[in-house]
Design an enzyme around this catalytic site. Structure first.
Site, PDB file in Angstrom:
ATOM      1  N   LYS A   1       0.852  -1.203   0.000  1.00  0.00           N
ATOM      2  CA  LYS A   1       0.000   0.000   0.000  1.00  0.00           C
ATOM      3  C   LYS A   1       0.881   1.246   0.000  1.00  0.00           C
ATOM      4  O   LYS A   1       1.862   1.313   0.753  1.00  0.00           O
ATOM      5  CB  LYS A   1      -0.903  -0.025   1.236  1.00  0.00           C
ATOM      6  CG  LYS A   1      -1.923   1.112   1.285  1.00  0.00           C
ATOM      7  CD  LYS A   1      -2.833   0.953   2.499  1.00  0.00           C
ATOM      8  CE  LYS A   1      -3.865   2.064   2.580  1.00  0.00           C
ATOM      9  NZ  LYS A   1      -4.777   1.894   3.750  1.00  0.00           N
TER      10      LYS A   1
ATOM     11  N   SER B   1      -9.585   2.306   2.698  1.00  0.00           N
ATOM     12  CA  SER B   1      -8.615   3.041   1.917  1.00  0.00           C
ATOM     13  C   SER B   1      -7.599   2.130   1.214  1.00  0.00           C
ATOM     14  O   SER B   1      -6.905   2.586   0.317  1.00  0.00           O
ATOM     15  CB  SER B   1      -7.867   4.005   2.837  1.00  0.00           C
ATOM     16  OG  SER B   1      -7.067   3.299   3.767  1.00  0.00           O
TER      17      SER B   1
ATOM     18  N   SER C   1     -10.262   0.184   6.804  1.00  0.00           N
ATOM     19  CA  SER C   1      -9.510   0.266   5.549  1.00  0.00           C
ATOM     20  C   SER C   1      -8.988  -1.055   4.990  1.00  0.00           C
ATOM     21  O   SER C   1      -8.490  -1.100   3.872  1.00  0.00           O
ATOM     22  CB  SER C   1      -8.335   1.240   5.708  1.00  0.00           C
ATOM     23  OG  SER C   1      -8.781   2.570   5.690  1.00  0.00           O
TER      24      SER C   1
END
Lengths: 424, 424
Positions: free
Chosen positions: A77, A147, A171
């Site tokens: 990420k 996210s 997330s």
């Protein structure tokens, strides 16, 4: 010819790599080909450099197997620092930002032999700013959730077998539910978050996405310094609590049905199913989670705000400016409520092999409607408990949906074992 | 000719710089000259580049005053990342390590106009490994305390007016006491620790050293996003609790005497002095702090351990290997005790303007005997409370000694105001 090697789960791939039945380069090429075919629609990657990947893969092939993640492509990420790639946080402030340092978990993955593949798209700073450009690989009109949007979509669409994400509210578990993949958010504190953008230090947790429970265990073995032998939870004698949670009114029909069906099947197979109604104290936890997250976000984005607030999303500016008007007295009270309920939940969870609860209100909303609700996830982030998202079986043409398996703090291995039993 | 500008406190220096009565370069040169004279005995700096500093200073002089820290030399503990300097953690694993990224607090300091001067010596990873080479500037045979050894000594010896440190157990307040300087450890969570080596994420806190309470306030204004107007605490009407703390048996004669004298003087000046005996629950907090710190350290140093444990101090290896044999059940219980006592202490502290308590058992021990005991600090680190070290007046020839002013979580400004009243 790539033989669709990208379809292997991580556990399958590491076994084949270890036995040299496939080469690191061939697996990398399969993944790259899949990405080349799909990325213009999925938008899972903020950075990927095929030449760099192939160079690393060839080096690994020359050096030979190195346990336990030898040659395994893993996406990171883009809120985690990587020595050999830029880290851009989906922020205009960090275009082409490239400090030469690995986040702690990236070091651990490299040490274990993994092939760090690229950076996956994220909501701005893994917070409430710009959404990731990523689309749900099952239907591009829908959000993959956020996210950790790119990390979830990349695994769901077989770009790579494993990815790293982060969770402060929902997330990890939310995008896992929307994309139909497995995800694991460990107990807070087990994995060192150093090198991840800080959002809410009392809740930020690194986690990972995979395409089986075994894949989640594979990374748990590497990243948890205390990983002991996996316990075995037998489906036929498991004690599973069904927790509709204090925000049950947000559950849509598919989620209600999924939880009921899963409970029903478990019961048929011999498991003990107990309806768990949490004490009243838990009713405020969704609000408490939000208050802590946004209050801590005030310090977390202060440097970016002072650097150039015109390049920050208004939602992030609002955190720094405390537009919600939270006081520090409220924050202190929120910490105390959270701590009290952590202890309370651990005692409750001790009676069960796992607690089963919704991951999201329903399947993914349209991309244009945002990244979906974290209402079912915030409480568990706040309580620091280990959470596994398990996809449920859906009709053809339906978007994916998941359920959450959770348990007491530090019951990570037991919770993974319970998830294994539940998906059998 | 430098006119001893290095002797100014930070508050004095910023006023002179703002009014252009002194130039940034002249102040920097004074500091560099002092360092040149003293560093071979004090060993406060792990990295300093005079040419780089003078270049930055000249640029600042050309650009002109920029509030509120314009031109102020500030040293940074070498566990915090700096874009323009190496970060070496006093670790053989990180010799000449130089990623190009600033820790969040370093960005905030630069944005406020500060002149980032160099990196200060630290115990290995601000933990229990190699000691810093730093000596106590009052007597080189003695320790300056750790782990923020260089930061405390550099301020005490007038190398720079302000430095940044970190505290997990007693790494700010202990060296401040031994070196005779002021230090402030804010409430946990107020200052973003991003870019600092993580040791114990539930306790790690950034703080700073200065030569007056005003200097501590100066940085609090910049680094606390919620810094409101300073309250005023009047010495003649202050309510001060004297807390001998559950580890009072560790106090040596000079510490006992300092606390008594300070209480006596405050009483004479009209303050209300109340003896505070903490509830029994607090008796275990020193042990609880240690258990959490060492348990969390297990994940924090895992990547370094796997990289090359032969380059880690055995004490740090012991954390990763959990040689103390702590269980996760113990850790969970420790978290719950800590949370319970945080809430309890806030309620107790609400009755007072400040709580006054020892900073260290006594003055600094010999350098060869280690960096001293953190027994009086660990509890406050665990409780997340704001702590100010105030030096007490000593006889000529005696080593310095400090006392701690603390209060409820998030009473940072009030605690600083109380410290101001107490040192009057």
């Amino acid at each position: 010819m790539t033989n669709n090697l990208e379809q292997y789960t991580a556990s399958q791939a590491v076994a084949l790599l270890k036995e040299k039945k496939i080469s690191v380069e061939s697996l990398a090429r399969s993944c790259l080909q899949r990405i080349a075919e799909r990325e213009s629609s999925v938008h899972a990657w903020s950075f990927i450099d095929p030449e760099h990947i192939l160079r690393l893969a060839q080096e690994m092939d020359r050096a030979g197997p190195r346990a336990p993640l030898y040659g395994l492509p893993i996406g990171i990420k883009d809120v985690l620092l990587t020595d050999d790639m830029p880290t851009q946080y989906n922020s205009a402030l960090y275009e082409n930002f490239h400090p030469h340092i690995d986040a702690s978990c990236v070091s651990l993955l490299r040490q274990a032999g993994a092939l760090i593949f690229g950076k996956t798209e994220t909501a701005e700073f893994a917070s409430s700013g710009n959404l990731a450009p990523t689309r749900n690989p099952h239907d591009f009109l829908y959000t993959p959730g956020g996210s950790s949007s790119g990390s979830a979509a990349a695994v769901a669409d077989c770009h790579v077998p494993l990815t790293i994400g982060t969770q402060t509210g929902g997330s990890m578990i939310r995008p896992a539910s929307f994309c139909g993949v497995f995800a694991f958010k460990p107990t807070w504190g087990i994995v060192n978050p150093e090198g991840a953008k800080i959002f809410s230090p009392s809740m930020d947790t690194l986690g990972w996405f995979g395409r089986s429970v075994d894949d989640l265990v594979l990374l748990n073995n590497v990243l948890d310094p205390q990983a002991e032998t996996m316990p075995v939870v037998s489906r036929s004698s498991a004690r599973i609590a069904i927790c509709k949670s204090p925000v049950w009114s947000h559950a849509e029909a598919p989620t209600k049905q999924a939880l009921e069906q899963c409970a029903h099947q478990l019961k048929q197979d011999g498991a003990s199913i107990i309806d768990l109604v949490l004490p009243e104290e838990f009713n405020v936890l969704a609000e408490v989670q939000k208050l802590i997250m946004l209050s801590e976000g005030r310090a977390s984005f202060l440097a970016q705000y002072r650097e150039d607030k015109s390049k920050l999303h208004p939602n992030i500016c609002a955190q720094v400016e405390n537009s919600a008007g939270y006081t520090r007295k409220q924050l202190r009270e929120a910490y105390d409520i959270a701590a009290h309920c952590r202890s309370l939940f651990d005692a409750i969870a001790a009676d069960f092999d796992a607690v089963l609860t919704p991951s999201t209100p329903g399947p993914a909303p349209l991309y244009t409607q945002g990244s979906g609700s974290m209402i079912f996830n915030g409480m568990w982030s706040l309580l620091h408990t280990p959470c596994v998202n398990i996809p449920v079986i859906r009709q053809a043409g339906e978007l994916p949906l998941g359920l959450t398996v959770t348990g007491a703090r530090f019951s990570d291995r037991h919770t993974l074992a319970a998830a294994h039993a539940i998906v059998q």
